[in-house]
Design an enzyme around this catalytic site. Sequence first.
Site, short mmCIF file in Angstrom:
data_model
loop_
_atom_site.label_atom_id
_atom_site.label_comp_id
_atom_site.label_asym_id
_atom_site.label_seq_id
_atom_site.Cartn_x
_atom_site.Cartn_y
_atom_site.Cartn_z
N ASN A 193 -7.55 -2.75 14.26
CA ASN A 193 -8.92 -3.17 13.94
C ASN A 193 -8.95 -4.38 13.00
O ASN A 193 -9.97 -4.70 12.42
CB ASN A 193 -9.71 -2.00 13.32
CG ASN A 193 -9.06 -1.46 12.06
OD1 ASN A 193 -8.08 -2.04 11.57
ND2 ASN A 193 -9.58 -0.36 11.53
N ASP A 248 0.82 -1.21 0.00
CA ASP A 248 0.00 0.00 0.00
C ASP A 248 0.85 1.26 0.00
O ASP A 248 2.06 1.22 0.18
CB ASP A 248 -0.95 -0.01 1.22
CG ASP A 248 -0.26 -0.40 2.52
OD1 ASP A 248 0.99 -0.41 2.55
OD2 ASP A 248 -0.94 -0.69 3.49
N GLU A 293 -9.69 -1.86 5.41
CA GLU A 293 -10.35 -1.56 6.67
C GLU A 293 -11.62 -2.40 6.82
O GLU A 293 -12.14 -2.93 5.84
CB GLU A 293 -10.73 -0.07 6.69
CG GLU A 293 -9.54 0.88 6.58
CD GLU A 293 -8.84 1.12 7.91
OE1 GLU A 293 -8.83 0.21 8.77
OE2 GLU A 293 -8.29 2.22 8.06
N HIS A 333 -7.10 -4.67 10.23
CA HIS A 333 -6.87 -4.40 8.81
C HIS A 333 -5.56 -5.03 8.33
O HIS A 333 -4.61 -5.18 9.09
CB HIS A 333 -6.97 -2.91 8.47
CG HIS A 333 -5.87 -2.03 8.93
ND1 HIS A 333 -6.07 -0.94 9.75
CD2 HIS A 333 -4.55 -2.04 8.65
CE1 HIS A 333 -4.92 -0.33 9.95
NE2 HIS A 333 -3.97 -0.98 9.30
C1 GLP Z 1 -0.51 0.40 8.59
C2 GLP Z 1 -0.17 -0.44 7.36
C3 GLP Z 1 -0.39 -1.92 7.60
C4 GLP Z 1 0.19 -2.33 8.93
C5 GLP Z 1 -0.49 -1.58 10.04
C6 GLP Z 1 -0.02 -1.96 11.42
O1 GLP Z 1 -1.84 0.78 8.63
N1 GLP Z 1 -0.89 -0.05 6.21
O2 GLP Z 1 0.17 -2.66 6.53
O3 GLP Z 1 0.06 -3.72 9.11
O4 GLP Z 1 -0.23 -0.19 9.83
O5 GLP Z 1 1.11 -1.24 11.77
P1 GLP Z 1 2.05 -1.54 12.98
O6 GLP Z 1 2.90 -2.68 12.59
O7 GLP Z 1 2.84 -0.26 13.15
O8 GLP Z 1 1.16 -1.83 14.15
#
Ligand code: GLP
Length: 246
Positions: A136, A67, A143, A138
């Site tokens: 959440n 992404d 989402e 995702h």
């Molecule tokens: C972002 C990314 C995700 C990632 C998520 C969790 O929203 N788009 O790909 O998995 O954050 O991030 P973290 O690893 O910092 O908790």
Amino acid sequence: MKIIRAKDYNDMSRKAAGIIAAQVILKPDSILGLATGSSPIGIYENLIKGYREGDVDFSACTTFNLDEYRGLTADHDQSYHYFMYKNFFDSVNVPRDRINLPDGSQPDAEKECARYDAAIEAAGGVDLQLLGMGLNGHIGFNEPEDTFPKGTHCVDLTESTIEANKRFFASADDVPRQAYTMGVQTIMRARKIIIIVSGQNKAEIVRKAFFGPVTPQVPASILQLHPDVVAVVDEAALSECGDLLK
Ligand code: GLP
């Protein structure tokens, strides 16, 4: 889904990096799906170490990131382009012309998302997709919704994701409101998936995503239906799963 229990963040990172390194050793021209967020940073550090020590060579690999924020250019220091170069690509030998991320600076969402899906397809599809998981549930930026989204598409980020990601920006107002992300179908098409989760704050969502009903309200729950998923999860993130693991 195979769950590998890790002691803590460092142990999770080492174990997951070992799985990715093994993939590249076994298939040097692997198509790797990569992820951002704080969870994979330790994996990238371990892979860089493996590369420096001559254990793993990325020179025949192709990468596709999950992404990118819509509206950020590649040189913006909060873009996922910037993150990936800083934390990984600048220190390893993935050929620059085989590094792929959605281009957040492209205003035509439909065109950019179609281009990205076509590029994944033309490369032959993802061999191993790395995923983190949002609070959440995702994956990528898919989402919670009423249906599982399909291909790469433009999403409106939820307030909880904006809130969680504001720590990387000067303020919540600076967090982009939209992103381009691989869809759930794009992710599910990967031949293998590795998902990493660390920390107590993810314990509740780990239980829901890996042991609850499969629902688009918890996007990661779809992974229960994939034939080859490894979840590397630390003790803190597994702490609400209790006897479900026995
Ligand atoms: C972002 C990314 C995700 C990632 C998520 C969790 O929203 N788009 O790909 O998995 O954050 O991030 P973290 O690893 O910092 O908790």
